[in-house]
Design an enzyme around this catalytic site. Structure first.
Site, short mmCIF file in Angstrom:
data_model
loop_
_atom_site.label_atom_id
_atom_site.label_comp_id
_atom_site.label_asym_id
_atom_site.label_seq_id
_atom_site.Cartn_x
_atom_site.Cartn_y
_atom_site.Cartn_z
N HIS A 76 -9.07 -8.73 -31.38
CA HIS A 76 -8.92 -7.35 -31.83
C HIS A 76 -10.33 -6.77 -31.82
O HIS A 76 -11.31 -7.51 -31.99
CB HIS A 76 -8.42 -7.28 -33.28
CG HIS A 76 -7.11 -7.94 -33.54
ND1 HIS A 76 -6.98 -9.30 -33.75
CD2 HIS A 76 -5.86 -7.43 -33.63
CE1 HIS A 76 -5.70 -9.58 -33.98
NE2 HIS A 76 -5.01 -8.48 -33.90
N ASP A 112 -12.39 -7.93 -34.71
CA ASP A 112 -12.73 -9.36 -34.81
C ASP A 112 -14.17 -9.57 -34.34
O ASP A 112 -14.82 -10.54 -34.72
CB ASP A 112 -11.81 -10.20 -33.90
CG ASP A 112 -10.35 -10.14 -34.32
OD1 ASP A 112 -10.08 -9.86 -35.51
OD2 ASP A 112 -9.49 -10.33 -33.46
N MET A 125 -7.14 -11.16 -22.79
CA MET A 125 -6.38 -10.17 -23.56
C MET A 125 -7.25 -9.58 -24.66
O MET A 125 -8.02 -10.27 -25.31
CB MET A 125 -5.13 -10.84 -24.14
CG MET A 125 -4.22 -9.95 -24.96
SD MET A 125 -4.65 -9.87 -26.72
CE MET A 125 -3.74 -11.27 -27.34
N GLU A 142 4.33 -6.42 -28.60
CA GLU A 142 4.72 -7.56 -29.43
C GLU A 142 5.62 -7.12 -30.57
O GLU A 142 5.24 -6.27 -31.38
CB GLU A 142 3.48 -8.26 -29.99
CG GLU A 142 3.81 -9.44 -30.89
CD GLU A 142 2.59 -10.21 -31.31
OE1 GLU A 142 1.51 -10.00 -30.73
OE2 GLU A 142 2.71 -11.03 -32.23
N LYS A 170 8.14 -7.73 -33.99
CA LYS A 170 8.25 -8.52 -35.23
C LYS A 170 9.26 -7.81 -36.12
O LYS A 170 9.26 -6.58 -36.18
CB LYS A 170 6.89 -8.63 -35.92
CG LYS A 170 6.87 -9.60 -37.11
CD LYS A 170 5.46 -9.78 -37.65
CE LYS A 170 5.42 -10.72 -38.84
NZ LYS A 170 4.05 -10.85 -39.39
N GLU A 220 6.38 -13.50 -29.57
CA GLU A 220 5.77 -14.55 -30.39
C GLU A 220 6.85 -15.43 -30.98
O GLU A 220 7.85 -14.93 -31.53
CB GLU A 220 4.91 -13.98 -31.51
CG GLU A 220 4.32 -15.08 -32.40
CD GLU A 220 3.43 -14.60 -33.51
OE1 GLU A 220 2.47 -13.85 -33.23
OE2 GLU A 220 3.72 -14.95 -34.67
N HIS A 235 7.89 -14.74 -34.67
CA HIS A 235 8.54 -13.44 -34.93
C HIS A 235 10.00 -13.44 -34.54
O HIS A 235 10.84 -12.89 -35.26
CB HIS A 235 7.79 -12.32 -34.21
CG HIS A 235 6.37 -12.20 -34.64
ND1 HIS A 235 5.49 -11.31 -34.09
CD2 HIS A 235 5.67 -12.89 -35.57
CE1 HIS A 235 4.30 -11.46 -34.67
NE2 HIS A 235 4.39 -12.41 -35.57
N ASP A 271 2.71 -15.33 -27.27
CA ASP A 271 2.06 -15.86 -28.48
C ASP A 271 2.78 -17.11 -28.93
O ASP A 271 3.93 -17.05 -29.38
CB ASP A 271 2.10 -14.81 -29.61
CG ASP A 271 0.97 -13.80 -29.50
OD1 ASP A 271 0.88 -12.91 -30.39
OD2 ASP A 271 0.19 -13.87 -28.54
N ASP A 281 6.07 -15.05 -41.97
CA ASP A 281 5.41 -15.37 -40.69
C ASP A 281 4.36 -16.45 -40.92
O ASP A 281 3.29 -16.19 -41.47
CB ASP A 281 4.75 -14.09 -40.17
CG ASP A 281 4.18 -14.26 -38.78
OD1 ASP A 281 3.43 -13.38 -38.35
OD2 ASP A 281 4.48 -15.29 -38.14
N ASP A 288 2.95 -18.68 -38.52
CA ASP A 288 1.93 -18.87 -37.48
C ASP A 288 1.37 -20.30 -37.50
O ASP A 288 0.15 -20.50 -37.45
CB ASP A 288 0.78 -17.87 -37.64
CG ASP A 288 1.23 -16.43 -37.44
OD1 ASP A 288 0.57 -15.53 -38.00
OD2 ASP A 288 2.23 -16.21 -36.74
N ASP A 346 -1.27 -17.96 -30.97
CA ASP A 346 -1.53 -17.02 -32.06
C ASP A 346 -1.13 -17.73 -33.34
O ASP A 346 -0.02 -17.53 -33.85
CB ASP A 346 -0.73 -15.74 -31.87
CG ASP A 346 -1.10 -14.73 -32.96
OD1 ASP A 346 -0.42 -13.70 -33.06
OD2 ASP A 346 -2.05 -14.99 -33.72
C1 DIG Z 1 0.20 -11.00 -34.95
O1 DIG Z 1 1.22 -11.82 -34.47
C2 DIG Z 1 -0.38 -10.19 -33.84
C3 DIG Z 1 -1.83 -9.89 -34.07
O2 DIG Z 1 -2.44 -11.10 -34.41
C4 DIG Z 1 -2.29 -9.44 -32.74
O3 DIG Z 1 -2.31 -8.04 -32.74
C5 DIG Z 1 -1.25 -9.91 -31.76
C6 DIG Z 1 -1.93 -10.51 -30.58
O4 DIG Z 1 -1.49 -11.76 -30.26
N1 DIG Z 1 -0.41 -10.81 -32.55
MN MN Z 2 1.11 -12.53 -32.42
MN MN Z 3 2.86 -14.10 -36.34
#
Ligand code: DIG
Ligand code: MN
Ligand code: MN
Length: 393
Positions: free
Chosen positions: A56, A59, A90, A183, A185, A219, A222, A247, A257, A259, A293
């Site tokens: 990002h 970051d 990315m 993406e 969610k 992802e 998600h 992801d 979530d 992760d 991710d």
């Molecule tokens: C969260 O799952 C999102 C953020 O971390 C980011 O914007 C995106 C990129 O992989 N995944």
């Molecule tokens: Mn993600």
């Molecule tokens: Mn996530």
């Protein structure tokens, strides 16, 4: 010779700076690890065999940094990338941390916030392009609501469409050669998020002005949060050439979530996903970055973080080897071999014709025999489990 599951650059494994740099803060506890310098993270990722790093905007460049500060930070980062050979496939924008986005970014009811979100994203696209990113991800972490009466949901989608169309226009005008990956969610951090699953995203993309340059970034966590089959959602995106990024992580169903480390939870789901991405069952394989991710347990110190990162890549490669063996297994191939019917196959392929309709209506089909036939899926799934557990190769 035992197969090596050590990652190599050709595996295209990538991590976000925010993943291996996650300090372990959660809603109920402070950070447990120090905030790391992005250059240190890149060097360590290169050391363990990763191909690239994603980010990002904030970051790397702190929110509100001056132009000269940004130039210094980016210059140092580009040198680290050159020294390590690491790529930035990315980039994305943080449109969720700063309080200004508390009611959304592109979907906010405040035009000043929507304008700021566009401004911040264009600058993040500039940064991503400068670092070589050709994929730009949009995760609408704050694009949702709690008090659903706050706006007509159709207005939210219209604002998303307008923002995506505008930013596609910007990418084309700047000739960045970027593709957008959206993406989904279902919820968190907002009570309900607009565009909650990859399926919703695929439809949304079809309504955009520049839909050809927009795909998805599904992802694992998600779609599992929504109680869906991740592999099926990825397969649908692949079938319409819209899997522009992915992801990878792990998730227990019915949880927030998480992760988690890739493959650490639903191993069968991870196996079926890798089988699909690597094309061991036939069909086109996914050619993009394998992006994790995910982040280490809050229990871990920095050494534990690198064990987490190595585990993500190692498990992916182990599952790839298992999927290859599974799809080369003669008994499996026999159980999933496509059934042929010389009389009916020609009627089922190639679309409609009056002749085919008449022939299908007239066809004599032994329905009872078809209903009685056993499919052997218990044996098939047992073979999958035995390959997965390593007792069959
Ligand atoms: C969260 O799952 C999102 C953020 O971390 C980011 O914007 C995106 C990129 O992989 N995944
Ligand atoms: Mn993600
Ligand atoms: Mn996530």
């Amino acid at each position: 010779m035992a197969a090596s599951f050590d990652p190599v650059r050709e595996d295209l494994f990538t991590f976000g700076l925010w993943t291996v740099g996650n300090p372990g803060r959660d809603p109920f506890g402070d950070a447990v690890r120090p905030v790391q310098d992005p250059n240190h993270l890149v060097r360590k990722l290169a050391e363990i065999g990763a191909y690239g790093v994603n980010l990002h905007d904030n970051d790397l460049v702190p929110f509100g940094a001056s132009a000269s500060e940004q130039a210094r930070i980016v210059g140092e980062f580009k040198k680290t990338l050159a020294d390590t050979g690491m790529k930035v496939p990315m980039a994305t924008t943080n449109l969720f941390t700063h309080p200004v986005f508390k009611d959304g970014a592109f979907t906010s009811n405040d035009p000043k916030v929507r304008a700021f979100a566009l401004q911040k994203t264009m600058r993040a696209m500039d940064l991503g392009a400068e670092l070589g990113a050709k994929i730009f991800v949009f995760w609408g972490g704050r694009e949702g609501c709690e008090a659903d009466a706050c706006r007509d949901p159709r207005t939210a989608w219209q604002r998303m469409r307008e923002s995506m169309d505008f930013l596609c226009g910007y990418a084309k005008d700047q000739d960045y050669g970027m593709r957008f990956a959206l993406e989904a969610k279902p919820n968190e951090p907002r009570g309900d998020l607009y565009l909650p699953t990859t399926g919703h995203m695929l439809h949304f993309i079809s309504t955009l002005e520049h839909h050809e340059m927009v795909g998805v970034n599904p992802e694992v966590a998600h779609e599992v949060m929504a109680g869906l089959s991740f592999a099926h959602n990825v397969a649908q995106a692949m079938a319409c050439d819209k899997l522009f990024h992915i992801d990878l992580n792990g998730q227990k169903i019915g949880r927030y979530d998480q992760d988690l480390r890739f493959g650490s939870e639903d191993q069968k789901g991870a196996f079926l996903l890798v089988r699909l991405l690597e094309g061991t069952l036939g069909g086109k394989r996914y050619e993009g970055p394998r992006h994790f991710d995910a982040h280490a347990y809050r229990s871990e110190d920095e050494a534990g973080v690198w064990e987490f990162a190595k585990g993500c890549m190692r498990t992916y490669k182990i599952l790839h080897a298992r999927a290859k063996a599974f799809d080369q297994d003669a008994e499996v191939r026999q159980l999933i071999a496509e059934q042929k019917d010389a009389a009916l196959d020609p009627l089922l392929a190639g679309g409609f014709s009056r002749q085919k309709a008449d022939a299908l209506k007239a066809a004599s089909i032994d329905v009872d025999a078809a209903a009685k036939r056993g499919l052997g899926y218990e044996r098939l799934d047992q073979l999958l489990v035995e390959h997965l557990l390593g007792v069959r190769s």
